[in-house]
Design an enzyme around this catalytic site. Structure first.
Site, PDB file in Angstrom:
ATOM      1  N   HIS A 307       0.848  -1.185   0.000  1.00 21.80           N
ATOM      2  CA  HIS A 307       0.000   0.000   0.000  1.00 21.80           C
ATOM      3  C   HIS A 307       0.880   1.230   0.000  1.00 21.80           C
ATOM      4  CE1 HIS A 307      -3.148   2.839   1.088  1.00 21.80           C
ATOM      5  NE2 HIS A 307      -3.976   1.930   0.622  1.00 21.80           N
ATOM      6  N   ASP A 364      -7.943  -5.313  -0.032  1.00 15.84           N
ATOM      7  CA  ASP A 364      -8.461  -6.154  -1.115  1.00 15.84           C
ATOM      8  C   ASP A 364      -8.045  -7.609  -1.013  1.00 15.84           C
ATOM      9  OD1 ASP A 364      -9.926  -4.245  -2.458  1.00 15.84           O
ATOM     10  OD2 ASP A 364      -8.168  -3.443  -3.468  1.00 15.84           O
TER      11      ASP A 364
HETATM   12  N1  CMC Z   1       4.262  -7.586  -4.878  1.00 16.04           N
HETATM   13  C1  CMC Z   1       5.619  -7.558  -5.011  1.00 16.04           C
HETATM   14  N2  CMC Z   1       6.357  -6.458  -4.824  1.00 16.04           N
HETATM   15  C2  CMC Z   1       5.730  -5.324  -4.494  1.00 16.04           C
HETATM   16  C3  CMC Z   1       4.331  -5.268  -4.332  1.00 16.04           C
HETATM   17  C4  CMC Z   1       3.597  -6.453  -4.534  1.00 16.04           C
HETATM   18  N3  CMC Z   1       2.263  -6.462  -4.388  1.00 16.04           N
HETATM   19  N4  CMC Z   1       3.957  -4.005  -4.004  1.00 16.04           N
HETATM   20  C5  CMC Z   1       5.087  -3.301  -3.959  1.00 16.04           C
HETATM   21  N5  CMC Z   1       6.164  -4.081  -4.256  1.00 16.04           N
HETATM   22  C6  CMC Z   1       7.587  -3.684  -4.244  1.00 16.04           C
HETATM   23  C7  CMC Z   1       7.918  -2.849  -5.472  1.00 16.04           C
HETATM   24  O1  CMC Z   1       8.377  -3.661  -6.536  1.00 16.04           O
HETATM   25  C8  CMC Z   1       9.002  -1.957  -4.923  1.00 16.04           C
HETATM   26  O2  CMC Z   1      10.172  -2.721  -4.812  1.00 16.04           O
HETATM   27  P1  CMC Z   1      11.630  -2.010  -5.036  1.00 16.04           P
HETATM   28  O3  CMC Z   1      11.762  -1.007  -3.933  1.00 16.04           O
HETATM   29  O4  CMC Z   1      12.596  -3.130  -4.976  1.00 16.04           O
HETATM   30  O5  CMC Z   1      11.566  -1.361  -6.396  1.00 16.04           O
HETATM   31  C9  CMC Z   1       8.541  -1.650  -3.483  1.00 16.04           C
HETATM   32  O6  CMC Z   1       7.751  -2.812  -3.113  1.00 16.04           O
HETATM   33  C10 CMC Z   1       7.705  -0.396  -3.333  1.00 16.04           C
HETATM   34  O7  CMC Z   1       6.585  -0.517  -4.217  1.00 16.04           O
HETATM   35  P2  CMC Z   1       5.998   0.685  -5.068  1.00 16.04           P
HETATM   36  O8  CMC Z   1       5.348   0.123  -6.292  1.00 16.04           O
HETATM   37  O9  CMC Z   1       7.051   1.731  -5.272  1.00 16.04           O
HETATM   38  O10 CMC Z   1       4.955   1.249  -4.058  1.00 16.04           O
HETATM   39  P3  CMC Z   1       3.729   2.170  -4.420  1.00 16.04           P
HETATM   40  O11 CMC Z   1       3.397   2.908  -3.186  1.00 16.04           O
HETATM   41  O12 CMC Z   1       4.028   2.971  -5.653  1.00 16.04           O
HETATM   42  O13 CMC Z   1       2.566   1.134  -4.818  1.00 16.04           O
HETATM   43  C11 CMC Z   1       0.747  -0.363  -4.661  1.00 16.04           C
HETATM   44  C12 CMC Z   1       1.557   0.732  -3.963  1.00 16.04           C
HETATM   45  C13 CMC Z   1      -0.502  -0.648  -3.849  1.00 16.04           C
HETATM   46  C14 CMC Z   1       0.312   0.135  -6.066  1.00 16.04           C
HETATM   47  C15 CMC Z   1       1.625  -1.627  -4.796  1.00 16.04           C
HETATM   48  O14 CMC Z   1       1.984  -2.093  -3.514  1.00 16.04           O
HETATM   49  C16 CMC Z   1       0.952  -2.744  -5.592  1.00 16.04           C
HETATM   50  O15 CMC Z   1       1.059  -2.763  -6.821  1.00 16.04           O
HETATM   51  N6  CMC Z   1       0.222  -3.682  -4.905  1.00 16.04           N
HETATM   52  C17 CMC Z   1      -0.537  -4.715  -5.595  1.00 16.04           C
HETATM   53  C18 CMC Z   1      -1.854  -4.128  -6.081  1.00 16.04           C
HETATM   54  C19 CMC Z   1      -2.844  -3.921  -4.941  1.00 16.04           C
HETATM   55  O16 CMC Z   1      -3.044  -4.796  -4.104  1.00 16.04           O
HETATM   56  N7  CMC Z   1      -3.511  -2.762  -4.961  1.00 16.04           N
HETATM   57  C20 CMC Z   1      -4.555  -2.424  -3.978  1.00 16.04           C
HETATM   58  C21 CMC Z   1      -4.148  -1.332  -3.051  1.00 16.04           C
HETATM   59  S1  CMC Z   1      -5.271  -1.212  -1.654  1.00 16.04           S
HETATM   60  C22 CMC Z   1      -6.778  -0.749  -2.326  1.00 16.04           C
HETATM   61  C23 CMC Z   1      -6.791   0.677  -2.705  1.00 16.04           C
HETATM   62  O17 CMC Z   1      -7.036   1.520  -1.844  1.00 16.04           O
HETATM   63  O18 CMC Z   1      -6.552   0.966  -3.887  1.00 16.04           O
END
Ligand code: CMC
Length: 428
Positions: A307, A364
């Site tokens: 998140h 989720d």
């Molecule tokens: N699986 C594997 N690695 C992950 C995941 C995941 N679900 N989420 C984040 N990471 C890694 C990412 O690759 C990055 O690694 P590194 O630092 O080595 O590059 C690190 O964790 C930070 O991730 P980020 O993508 O920079 O973080 P963000 O804040 O931009 O993204 C997120 C947040 C929710 C989009 C992401 O965690 C994700 O894609 N999760 C899966 C989709 C999901 O479950 N979304 C629902 C969110 S909750 C409902 C809502 O309110 O929308």
């Protein structure tokens, strides 16, 4: 003297005001930065940028706190009705008995959709995703209420649009589902309360007299409350950005639905179940899937994990995990996918990759398992999220409009070619 931050650019020092919220959240106010210095800030994905001040929802991602208008999510999920929470978010305080009765009465009496809308609904292909139908229907419905396009309407007229939205979205959502399964639509019934009515419109059929199951209705009530607002997330920010151009509330909420649809936001609930099903059908080798999620060459992510704001746990996920167990027990359902989800959580939470990055199950991860148990088809999961988030979008829009916020228009740093002369096609 109030707190300031000092910014030094070359040999000049600038003082910028610091804002401190009631929960001690701090921000450097850069609203005059460009005028003072000629510089803008750059923050792709707005990871560090506060787009607004807001009195609606407080969340502390480090401590796993979520409060609507000061009330902890745990108390609201346990004790409140969804429409009570909707009133709280939109109008700022919990309603007293008279206010609540009036509010519910307005909503109950606006649930019908203009019959001409049926023509549009019936024209969609049978496999149309219900989020596409919902987003399009919300824009379409504004055309039935042209007066809603006037940005200078009185408060009563805005309230009427709010009642209409809260009343009609469940009808539209249920009808989008009926359309997809080729069943006749079910009209809203005033004898039911909000969640009962939605469940009835989803599952009633002419052949039998469906009675909404209280277990299903209560579970839905809890899920909608948990989704009702989440401060400046992708879809709420979208609603604010679109609304800031004085586009009408229906159009602004329609844009919110589109933003929610993506698998990184609300669409994750559908993606989680599809992922868990894949893992099950693939033999349930969790280590394989965890390795895929960690592999930067592999596009697979553990859906329902991580998140932008929560880095220790998502308080909504805690409540939902328990609710999933309760609902499945009460309905006597054994879902192997729930076991896979629990095992996957266990493995991920003990893995250094997930620990170091603060990746925990989000709202989720378990919500889809409850929706499945309630017989709601996978493609409808994100629509359920939209139903829940609706009061949050409305509250965010209303706050922005009420504060006369300026049109949202970020800056950029241009990285393209410098000026060059046009070359005729024969000479290229
Ligand atoms: N699986 C594997 N690695 C992950 C995941 C995941 N679900 N989420 C984040 N990471 C890694 C990412 O690759 C990055 O690694 P590194 O630092 O080595 O590059 C690190 O964790 C930070 O991730 P980020 O993508 O920079 O973080 P963000 O804040 O931009 O993204 C997120 C947040 C929710 C989009 C992401 O965690 C994700 O894609 N999760 C899966 C989709 C999901 O479950 N979304 C629902 C969110 S909750 C409902 C809502 O309110 O929308």
């Amino acid at each position: 003297m109030s707190e300031t931050a000092k910014l030094i650019i070359e040999d000049k020092t600038y003082e910028l005001p610091v804002l401190t919220g009631p929960e001690n959240e701090k921000a450097i106010d850069i609203s005059r930065l460009r005028a003072m210095t000629g510089y803008v800030t750059l923050d792709k994905g707005f990871k560090n940028t506060g787009s607004t001040t807001s009195a609606i929802t407080f969340l502390d991602g480090e401590k796993g706190i979520l409060r609507y208008r000061g009330y902890p999510i745990e108390q609201l999920a346990e004790k409140a009705e969804f429409l009570e929470v909707a009133y709280l978010l939109i109008y700022g305080e919990l309603p007293n008995k008279v206010e609540y009765a009036n509010f519910k009465n307005h909503i109950t009496h606006h649930t019908l959709i203009h019959e001409d809308m049926r023509v549009f609904l019936e024209a969609y292909p049978i496999k149309a995703h219900p989020m596409g139908i919902l987003a399009a229907s919300l824009s379409t419905i504004s055309t039935f209420y042209p007066e809603s396009q006037d940005p200078n309407r009185p408060k009563e007229a805005i309230d009427l649009t709010i009642y209409r939205l809260l009343a009609k979205v469940p009808t539209l959502a249920a009808w989008a589902y009926k359309n997809a399964v080729g069943q006749p639509v079910v009209y809203p019934k005033n004898k039911f309360d909000y969640c009962e009515n939605f469940v009835n419109m989803m599952f009633d059929l002419p052949a039998y007299d469906y009675v909404p199951d209280p277990v299903v209705v209560n579970a839905l009530n809890t899920l909608l409350i948990l989704h009702a607002d989440h401060e400046q997330n992708c879809s709420a920010s979208t609603v604010r950005v679109v609304g800031s151009s004085q586009a009408n509330l229906y159009a602004s909420v329609s844009a919110g639905v589109s933003a929610l649809w993506g698998p990184l936001h609300g669409g994750a609930n559908q993606a989680v179940i599809e992922m868990l099903e894949n893992i099950k059908n693939d033999g349930g080798n969790l280590d394989k899937w965890i390795s895929k999620a960690k592999d930067k060459e592999d596009s697979f992510r553990l859906m329902g994990f991580g998140h932008r704001v929560y880095k220790n746990f998502d308080p909504r996920a805690k409540i939902i995990k328990k609710a999933a167990d309760d609902v499945l027990n009460k309905l006597g359902i054994i879902d192997p996918v729930l076991d896979i989800a629990k095992q996957l959580e266990e493995v991920a939470l003990n893995d250094s990759y997930f620990k170091e990055r603060g990746l925990y199950p989000n709202v989720d991860f378990y919500s889809g398992i409850i929706y499945r148990a309630l017989d709601i088809p996978t493609e409808m999961f994100t629509v359920m999220f939209a139903l829940g988030r609706l009061p949050g979008w409305i509250a965010q829009w209303k706050e922005m409009v009420g504060e006369n916020q300026p049109i949202s228009r970020p800056r950029q740093i241009y990285t393209g070619s410098k000026e060059r002369n046009f070359v005729e096609i024969d000479n290229r």
